[in-house]
Design a protein around this motif. Structure first.
Motif, PDB file in Angstrom:
ATOM      1  N   LYS A  84      71.789  17.556  51.557  1.00  0.00           N
ATOM      2  CA  LYS A  84      73.231  17.760  51.699  1.00  0.00           C
ATOM      3  C   LYS A  84      74.012  17.065  50.583  1.00  0.00           C
ATOM      4  O   LYS A  84      75.174  17.372  50.344  1.00  0.00           O
ATOM      5  N   ALA A  85      73.360  16.102  49.934  1.00  0.00           N
ATOM      6  CA  ALA A  85      74.068  15.327  48.905  1.00  0.00           C
ATOM      7  C   ALA A  85      74.337  16.173  47.658  1.00  0.00           C
ATOM      8  O   ALA A  85      73.569  17.068  47.322  1.00  0.00           O
ATOM      9  N   ASP A  86      75.411  15.874  46.989  1.00  0.00           N
ATOM     10  CA  ASP A  86      75.762  16.651  45.800  1.00  0.00           C
ATOM     11  C   ASP A  86      75.112  16.078  44.550  1.00  0.00           C
ATOM     12  O   ASP A  86      74.557  16.792  43.746  1.00  0.00           O
ATOM     13  N   VAL A  87      75.205  14.775  44.426  1.00  0.00           N
ATOM     14  CA  VAL A  87      74.669  14.116  43.239  1.00  0.00           C
ATOM     15  C   VAL A  87      74.001  12.820  43.684  1.00  0.00           C
ATOM     16  O   VAL A  87      74.529  12.104  44.530  1.00  0.00           O
ATOM     17  N   LEU A  88      72.828  12.552  43.139  1.00  0.00           N
ATOM     18  CA  LEU A  88      72.077  11.397  43.625  1.00  0.00           C
ATOM     19  C   LEU A  88      72.109  10.200  42.686  1.00  0.00           C
ATOM     20  O   LEU A  88      71.619   9.144  43.020  1.00  0.00           O
ATOM     21  N   GLY A  89      72.694  10.389  41.510  1.00  0.00           N
ATOM     22  CA  GLY A  89      72.787   9.254  40.602  1.00  0.00           C
ATOM     23  C   GLY A  89      71.521   9.037  39.800  1.00  0.00           C
ATOM     24  O   GLY A  89      70.491   9.672  40.044  1.00  0.00           O
ATOM     25  N   PRO A  90      71.572   8.124  38.854  1.00  0.00           N
ATOM     26  CA  PRO A  90      70.463   7.921  37.915  1.00  0.00           C
ATOM     27  C   PRO A  90      69.200   7.382  38.588  1.00  0.00           C
ATOM     28  O   PRO A  90      68.112   7.533  38.036  1.00  0.00           O
ATOM     29  N   ALA A  91      69.335   6.771  39.775  1.00  0.00           N
ATOM     30  CA  ALA A  91      68.143   6.220  40.433  1.00  0.00           C
ATOM     31  C   ALA A  91      67.087   7.298  40.644  1.00  0.00           C
ATOM     32  O   ALA A  91      65.894   7.023  40.623  1.00  0.00           O
ATOM     33  N   ALA A  92      67.540   8.542  40.843  1.00  0.00           N
ATOM     34  CA  ALA A  92      66.597   9.628  41.080  1.00  0.00           C
ATOM     35  C   ALA A  92      65.847  10.002  39.805  1.00  0.00           C
ATOM     36  O   ALA A  92      64.781  10.614  39.864  1.00  0.00           O
ATOM     37  N   PHE A  93      66.399   9.613  38.660  1.00  0.00           N
ATOM     38  CA  PHE A  93      65.795  10.070  37.407  1.00  0.00           C
ATOM     39  C   PHE A  93      64.897   9.038  36.742  1.00  0.00           C
ATOM     40  O   PHE A  93      64.072   9.385  35.902  1.00  0.00           O
ATOM     41  N   ARG A  94      65.061   7.776  37.114  1.00  0.00           N
ATOM     42  CA  ARG A  94      64.266   6.748  36.429  1.00  0.00           C
ATOM     43  C   ARG A  94      62.770   6.914  36.673  1.00  0.00           C
ATOM     44  O   ARG A  94      61.987   6.878  35.711  1.00  0.00           O
ATOM     45  N   PRO A  95      62.310   7.114  37.912  1.00  0.00           N
ATOM     46  CA  PRO A  95      60.863   7.324  38.100  1.00  0.00           C
ATOM     47  C   PRO A  95      60.376   8.584  37.387  1.00  0.00           C
ATOM     48  O   PRO A  95      59.224   8.649  36.938  1.00  0.00           O
ATOM     49  N   MET A  96      61.255   9.565  37.283  1.00  0.00           N
ATOM     50  CA  MET A  96      60.905  10.794  36.572  1.00  0.00           C
ATOM     51  C   MET A  96      60.630  10.502  35.109  1.00  0.00           C
ATOM     52  O   MET A  96      59.600  10.900  34.559  1.00  0.00           O
ATOM     53  N   GLU A  97      61.526   9.771  34.496  1.00  0.00           N
ATOM     54  CA  GLU A  97      61.358   9.425  33.084  1.00  0.00           C
ATOM     55  C   GLU A  97      60.063   8.639  32.870  1.00  0.00           C
ATOM     56  O   GLU A  97      59.295   8.929  31.949  1.00  0.00           O
ATOM     57  N   ALA A  98      59.824   7.665  33.749  1.00  0.00           N
ATOM     58  CA  ALA A  98      58.606   6.852  33.606  1.00  0.00           C
ATOM     59  C   ALA A  98      57.349   7.710  33.722  1.00  0.00           C
ATOM     60  O   ALA A  98      56.391   7.548  32.960  1.00  0.00           O
ATOM     61  N   ALA A  99      57.375   8.646  34.671  1.00  0.00           N
ATOM     62  CA  ALA A  99      56.200   9.498  34.865  1.00  0.00           C
ATOM     63  C   ALA A  99      55.976  10.405  33.665  1.00  0.00           C
ATOM     64  O   ALA A  99      54.853  10.527  33.159  1.00  0.00           O
ATOM     65  N   VAL A 100      57.043  11.030  33.207  1.00  0.00           N
ATOM     66  CA  VAL A 100      56.922  11.937  32.066  1.00  0.00           C
ATOM     67  C   VAL A 100      56.455  11.162  30.839  1.00  0.00           C
ATOM     68  O   VAL A 100      55.587  11.619  30.075  1.00  0.00           O
ATOM     69  N   ALA A 101      57.004   9.953  30.659  1.00  0.00           N
ATOM     70  CA  ALA A 101      56.605   9.138  29.509  1.00  0.00           C
ATOM     71  C   ALA A 101      55.115   8.814  29.549  1.00  0.00           C
ATOM     72  O   ALA A 101      54.411   8.939  28.540  1.00  0.00           O
ATOM     73  N   SER A 102      54.637   8.431  30.729  1.00  0.00           N
ATOM     74  CA  SER A 102      53.228   8.041  30.819  1.00  0.00           C
ATOM     75  C   SER A 102      52.312   9.248  30.587  1.00  0.00           C
ATOM     76  O   SER A 102      51.271   9.134  29.937  1.00  0.00           O
ATOM     77  N   LEU A 103      52.704  10.395  31.089  1.00  0.00           N
ATOM     78  CA  LEU A 103      51.892  11.596  30.870  1.00  0.00           C
ATOM     79  C   LEU A 103      51.944  12.033  29.409  1.00  0.00           C
ATOM     80  O   LEU A 103      50.945  12.480  28.852  1.00  0.00           O
ATOM     81  N   ALA A 104      53.121  11.897  28.806  1.00  0.00           N
ATOM     82  CA  ALA A 104      53.246  12.260  27.392  1.00  0.00           C
ATOM     83  C   ALA A 104      52.346  11.359  26.546  1.00  0.00           C
ATOM     84  O   ALA A 104      51.680  11.814  25.618  1.00  0.00           O
ATOM     85  N   LYS A 105      52.320  10.082  26.924  1.00  0.00           N
ATOM     86  CA  LYS A 105      51.472   9.126  26.201  1.00  0.00           C
ATOM     87  C   LYS A 105      49.997   9.505  26.311  1.00  0.00           C
ATOM     88  O   LYS A 105      49.195   9.249  25.422  1.00  0.00           O
ATOM     89  N   ALA A 106      49.644  10.118  27.433  1.00  0.00           N
ATOM     90  CA  ALA A 106      48.259  10.546  27.640  1.00  0.00           C
ATOM     91  C   ALA A 106      47.983  11.897  26.982  1.00  0.00           C
ATOM     92  O   ALA A 106      46.885  12.440  27.120  1.00  0.00           O
ATOM     93  N   GLY A 107      48.991  12.439  26.305  1.00  0.00           N
ATOM     94  CA  GLY A 107      48.736  13.648  25.523  1.00  0.00           C
ATOM     95  C   GLY A 107      49.307  14.926  26.098  1.00  0.00           C
ATOM     96  O   GLY A 107      49.029  16.020  25.592  1.00  0.00           O
ATOM     97  N   MET A 108      50.095  14.821  27.139  1.00  0.00           N
ATOM     98  CA  MET A 108      50.652  16.033  27.720  1.00  0.00           C
ATOM     99  C   MET A 108      52.024  16.330  27.117  1.00  0.00           C
ATOM    100  O   MET A 108      52.804  15.427  26.843  1.00  0.00           O
ATOM    101  N   GLU A 109      52.259  17.573  26.921  1.00  0.00           N
ATOM    102  CA  GLU A 109      53.566  17.984  26.400  1.00  0.00           C
ATOM    103  C   GLU A 109      54.661  17.652  27.429  1.00  0.00           C
ATOM    104  O   GLU A 109      54.438  17.808  28.625  1.00  0.00           O
TER     105      GLU A 109
END
Lengths: 191, 191
Positions: A84-109
């Motif tokens: 129901k929420a409209d916007v969740l704020g940056p807290a929702a994106f920080r784990p996303m960034e960390a995950a994408v960064a770690s996968l990118a480091k392992a060689g994933m696009e």
DNA sequence: ACCTGAACACCGTTCAAGT
DNA sequence: ACCTGAACACCGTTCAAGT
């Protein structure tokens, strides 16, 4: 109030009463009910904080999934609230960034890495939602079997699967997460 | 009415008016609003019919996932509706039985097979829910980037992942499903 | 068996009035 | 800047009365 009786039980009048204040006093601090619910959702998701392990994408995804699940189970009514929420704020994106960064480091696009993150998160939310809903609704096979909505002779395999021990949501969650991580690993390092 | 304006827009008065009948006439056909919503949910889930391929568990799970996703996308407001429903009827269990049967035939223990089925279904529901919600809410990275809720310098990998082409939900769904099936296959036939 | 209008309890929100 | 009670529009449902 949401935890106790669900999102529908949260109404301005009862909330005001619990706060020992007139109903309309709330409107000095909140635009309307939507705004109130948004604030609650942002608050809950604000605790979505995951340790960053850039060199271990498996641990990064595993930790993200576990913490998200713990938040869901600790706030049983959170999932519709988030929806129901409209916007969740940056807290929702920080784990996303960390995950994408770690996968990118392992060689994933990066784009594939973000897709992988959604895979983990969507499974986690879907499973948590099921776990919170299942035992009380007709979706739970064990419960359906007990209440007669599911007949043993028409559904032999399902019956066999849910007979014996109680259904173990923790084990099912671990199985799902492990299977996903194995699938991702196979994708990262093909033989 | 649900499709047009959402579950909240469905109210007894407006529904009766659309049917050219008095509000209270509805109560001759339905116990109450809960009963009405249950009926709608059962109706929607009634179309959850999956071809049975006992000898090909991958095809069985793939078909289940695709059909479930198609139902979700065709009834954009169905997911909260299903969550509000009390009992969904046997239609919800038939694809489950077929999936568990096919996996059991491939050598998986029934309980693990049911867990695998939930993995697929929970991912599918989670993904569909996200797909329907994402573009309009602050959860969608591309949208968040556009609206300024997500700053490029703090989230470089995410930014890179969503820049360029539009986000492809179909591709993300396929990626997730394929990854899960590969993970299951690795579990069924370890090297 | 089905329909109807009046009424009740409830809820979000506006408004005019206060401090 | 914050609070208040009265009032309005809305909604689910009960009830007594009809066919």
């Amino acid at each position: 109030m949401i935890d106790e009786e669900g999102l529908d039980a949260l109404n301005m009048r009862a909330l005001a009463q619990r706060l020992g204040v007139s109903t309309m006093a709330l409107y000095n601090h909140v635009d309307d009910k939507r705004d109130l619910v948004n604030g609650i959702a942002r608050n809950v998701i604000g605790s979505f904080d995951v340790p960053v392990t850039p060199d271990d994408w498996q641990e990064q995804l595993r930790a993200t999934s576990h913490i998200l699940r713990r938040i869901c189970l600790a706030n049983p009514r959170m999932i519709p609230l988030i929806e129901k929420a409209d916007v969740l704020g940056p807290a929702a994106f920080r784990p996303m960034e960390a995950a994408v960064a770690s996968l990118a480091k392992a060689g994933m696009e990066p784009r594939e890495a973000l897709t992988a993150y959604f895979l983990v998160v969507n499974f986690t939310l879907g499973h948590s939602s099921y776990e919170l809903r299942g035992p009380f609704r007709g979706l739970d096979p064990a419960e359906a079997l007990r209440s007669g909505h599911l007949e043993a002779q028409t559904f032999p395999f399902t019956t066999q699967a849910v007979s014996g021990r109680e259904w173990d949501f923790d084990a099912a969650f671990e199985f799902g997460l492990r299977t996903i991580l194995e699938g991702l690993e196979a994708r990262l390092s093909p033989r």
